[in-house]
Design an enzyme around this catalytic site. Structure first.
Site, PDB file in Angstrom:
ATOM      1  N   SER A  41       0.858  -1.191   0.000  1.00  0.00           N
ATOM      2  CA  SER A  41       0.000   0.000   0.000  1.00  0.00           C
ATOM      3  C   SER A  41       0.892   1.238   0.000  1.00  0.00           C
ATOM      4  O   SER A  41       2.091   1.146   0.258  1.00  0.00           O
ATOM      5  CB  SER A  41      -0.870   0.025   1.257  1.00  0.00           C
ATOM      6  OG  SER A  41      -0.088   0.394   2.375  1.00  0.00           O
ATOM      7  N   ASP A  42       0.338   2.388  -0.245  1.00  0.00           N
ATOM      8  CA  ASP A  42       1.101   3.602   0.003  1.00  0.00           C
ATOM      9  C   ASP A  42       1.002   3.898   1.502  1.00  0.00           C
ATOM     10  O   ASP A  42       0.221   3.275   2.238  1.00  0.00           O
ATOM     11  CB  ASP A  42       0.603   4.776  -0.853  1.00  0.00           C
ATOM     12  CG  ASP A  42       1.718   5.813  -1.049  1.00  0.00           C
ATOM     13  OD1 ASP A  42       2.623   5.887  -0.194  1.00  0.00           O
ATOM     14  OD2 ASP A  42       1.683   6.566  -2.038  1.00  0.00           O
TER      15      ASP A  42
END
Ligand code: NOJ
Length: 733
Positions: free
Chosen positions: A289-290
């Site tokens: 994920s970011d």
């Protein structure tokens, strides 16, 4: 996974068979150093607290002075962390030792970092480097960055950033290869080869991370993190394209984007992660994920709470959580409650372990002492590559009266604060550079031009010392003004609603123009700027971006003519901010902009871009002739003659475009299909050629179906997207 031996695949399976559910989920967790003291919050949040006024600057400074860093050693020991962000090799070894020698399974950490345009040697920001149209260069700079970072324990780069970006207001245009999906794809492929290709020793390669998957560059109105809505033909033909190319080239990891795409945040978007990336494109690696993005799904309004966000992300195919600990806190309970199948956890852990295996981390988890010392002084070959990349990325936008190149003995007044700055040449998202390696423009100019006077006068921020300008009196033969943006004005969370040269720099330019001396404007910036005024009044404009550690030498070599500029724009420049987004490969509309009122245009702006994609001048001139398009059974053989009609040698970037004139969906007015760099002596003519396979002349429709449709096509060749020869050809597939 390709690149793993049978034995390594078995080792992964053997590890999985011995791991507990918690340990598998632990692999899915990425942590970073957090600060403790006063507030137990990550550093980013602390900054945010100060920025939005929850704590004062004084409180922030106090916390920073007393804070201790928490490296989460106990969680690593108990197998709850699979990846860590750290850039100190000594610390990296310490943490790795805990993972390998003190955790039950002994699985090494994968240490990742933002290495976007170089590690210790910083190269031009990506938007600039892409403008060199030099795939061999893209590969070499990536390979060098891999070697430098691996010597510091960083085996995973959060790069390349391959977001197609058409809106210059978006601050992150600086980090990617510009507006074109084909150039973006070639850039992406070359970066993957450079980062991952040299597997002769574990010291030579890293795992790449394609980001931000996907559509992040289309943030509405160019405002960072904003919602993204797009027709699916745009998604398949433009935004997905560089990702698909890089997956095909073997990219090992992918980072999901912050934004929602057509209503579903990419972080929990099963269509994007599981269906498109993993199933259709066959991506074998893992998705991260970011930062904080899983938690932000609650804020998006797609998840009720953290548990819900974690479940949705895991089910969608998100393998690793960057920075929230939501997976380690919730996924076990979710599995036990039957909300997440254990197969989902197994799949994620398998993908992560496979990448670690591919990186050789099980055999070589540590950085050697010798490696740590290797780049204490930057080797000459590294500096030479940084210089080559920097000077190839400079774009000459205007050179009225052939003011450039400047004679070495010319009396030069160098103006602007930016010229003396070491940190401002570096550009957004560079973390591991050292001040001693940086050559500011002032230094490069002083070494090249002995008759130089320097006037700091002003810059992007703060006042302009008009008095200094007025009092100078003798401005010599020529003024070189280094103006533009601070590094902090582009990159993440740095979108702008006005992209003209900031502050009072235009006033300064006006004053300089009043001296009557020729003014050379050297721009340092991280995005296309709206340069209508400068285009109208300043005789010479050089786009120098943020070029990295060798910027000073590169600019001086271009201005003196030792280097004939060859850089091109990888993104169109608007005349005015209000034209954004402006890009060359737009649709025609039923009323293409013209002088007539009822056409697609603004009343108060010129038609189209000020400087188009692919544009850039040099100190010589080129002419195109004899464009030929010959059809074979499977392809078009395209060739064009290019002549150097000026008085010195140079490297021309020959660009080939195509237009599908009539189709069942409207198609862009031009699409880049190939480019060639051609070296030409003065007076020399060469033929540039390329083969366009017919199967590459189609497009995706809104259902993601690839269509090859018979009909009329136009083939273009030229030195920019605006200036081309054209031939028509009718094709039956
Ligand atoms: C946020 C950025 O969007 C991403 O590009 C970066 O890699 C991560 N943070 C990690 O620093």
């Amino acid at each position: 996974m390709k690149g793993l031996t049978e034995k390594q695949i078995q080792k992964v399976e053997e590890l999985l068979s011995r791991m507990t559910l918690e340990e598998k989920i632990g692999q899915m967790n990425q942590a970073a150093t957090s600060l403790v003291g006063g507030f137990d919050v990550p550093f980013e949040e602390l900054i945010e607290m100060m920025t939005d006024g929850r704590i004062s600057k004084e409180e922030f400074e106090k916390i920073m002075s007393t804070a201790e860093q928490d490296f989460h050693e106990d969680e690593i020991r108990s197998g709850m962390i699979g990846s860590f962000m750290v850039q100190d090799p000594v610390k990296a070894n310490e943490l790795q030792k805990i993972a390998v020698e003190e955790s039950r399974m002994g699985i090494p950490l994968i240490i990742g970092l933002d290495v976007i345009h170089g590690f210790r040697s910083v190269y031009p920001i990506a938007i600039a480097e892409a403008g060199s149209f030099d795939t061999d260069l893209f590969e070499r700079t990536a390979s060098m960055a891999a070697k430098e970072s691996r010597a510091a324990g960083v085996a995973w780069h959060f790069a390349p950033m391959v977001d197609v970006a058409r809106d210059a207001r978006w601050g992150r245009v600086s980090e990617g290869p510009g507006e074109d999906p084909y150039l973006g794809s070639e850039f992406a492929r070359a970066k993957i080869r450079g980062l991952q290709g040299d597997r002769s020793s574990t010291e030579n390669y890293v795992a790449a991370c394609l980001k931000h998957y996907v559509g992040y560059g289309a943030a509405e109105s160019g405002r960072d993190y904003n919602t993204v809505s797009m027709a699916m033909h745009q998604f398949y033909n433009n935004y997905l394209k560089p990702f698909a190319a890089a997956v095909d080239e073997g990219a090992m990891t992918v980072m999901a984007a912050f934004n929602d795409l057509n209503g579903v945040p990419c972080t929990v978007n099963e269509f994007l992660l599981r269906k498109t990336l993993k199933e259709s494109l066959g991506f074998p690696g893992f998705v991260v994920s970011d930062a904080n993005a899983i938690r932000e799904c609650v804020v998006h309004g797609i998840a009720e709470d953290e548990m819900d966000a974690g479940i949705q992300a895991a089910l969608a195919g998100m393998d690793m959580d960057m920075g929230t600990s939501i997976y380690v806190k919730n996924l076990k309970a979710a599995v036990e409650a039957g909300k997440v199948p254990v197969a989902v956890i197994d799949e994620a852990a398998r993908r992560i372990l496979s990448v670690k295996m591919w990186l050789g981390l099980f055999d070589n988890p540590y950085v050697s002492e010798e490696a740590m010392k290797r780049y204490e002084t930057l080797p000459d070959s590294h500096r030479a590559l940084a210089l080559e990349a920097a000077e190839k990325s400079v774009v000459l936008l205007k050179n009225e009266g052939s003011v450039l190149p400047l004679k070495k003995e010319a009396r030069i007044s160098l103006v602007g604060n930016l010229a003396q700055s070491r940190e401002e040449i570096i550009g957004a998202w560079a973390m591991s550079w050292q001040e001693k390696d940086c050559v500011p423009i002032l230094q490069g100019m002083e070494e090249t031009f002995p008759n130089l006077k320097y006037f700091p006068c002003g810059g992007p921020e703060g006042d302009i010392s008009m008095n200094e300008v007025i009092a100078a009196g003798d401005w010599g033969d020529v003024i070189v003004a280094v103006l533009g943006e601070l590094v902090s004005m582009s990159g993440e969370a740095s979108s702008k609603a006005d992209i003209t040269i900031p502050g009072r720099q235009r006033e300064l330019l006006e004053m300089l123009m009043h001296t009557g001396k020729p003014v050379v404007l050297v721009l340092m910036n991280g995005r296309p700027l709206a340069l209508e005024w400068e285009y109208n009044y300043v005789p010479v404009i050089v786009e120098a971006w943020h070029l990295g550690i060798e910027m000073g030498h590169a600019v001086a070599r271009v201005l003196s003519g030792e280097k004939n500029p060859e850089g091109r724009l990888s993104s169109s420049f608007p005349a005015l901010t209000g034209q954004c987004p402006v890009y060359y490969n737009h649709m025609n509309t039923g009323r293409p902009g013209s002088k007539s009122k009822f056409t697609s245009r603004y009343l108060d702006a010129p038609l189209g871009s000020l400087y188009p994609f692919g544009y850039g001048l040099s100190y010589t001139t080129y002419e195109y002739s004899d464009l030929k398009v010959a059809e074979t059974e499977d392809s078009l053989e395209v060739s064009v003659k290019v002549s150097n009609t000026g008085e010195r040698g140079g490297r021309e970037t020959v660009q080939f475009y195509m237009q599908d004139v009539t189709a069942t969906l409207v198609r862009p007015v031009k699409e880049l299909k190939a480019f060639r760099k051609v070296e030409l002596e003065a007076g020399e003519t060469k033929t540039a050629a390329f083969t366009l396979p017919k199967k590459e002349m189609g497009f995706y429709d809104n259902d993601g179906v690839y269509r090859l449709e018979d009909g009329l096509f136009r083939i273009y060749a030229g030195g920019s997207s605006k200036d081309c020869l054209m031939e028509e050809v009718r094709i039956k597939f």
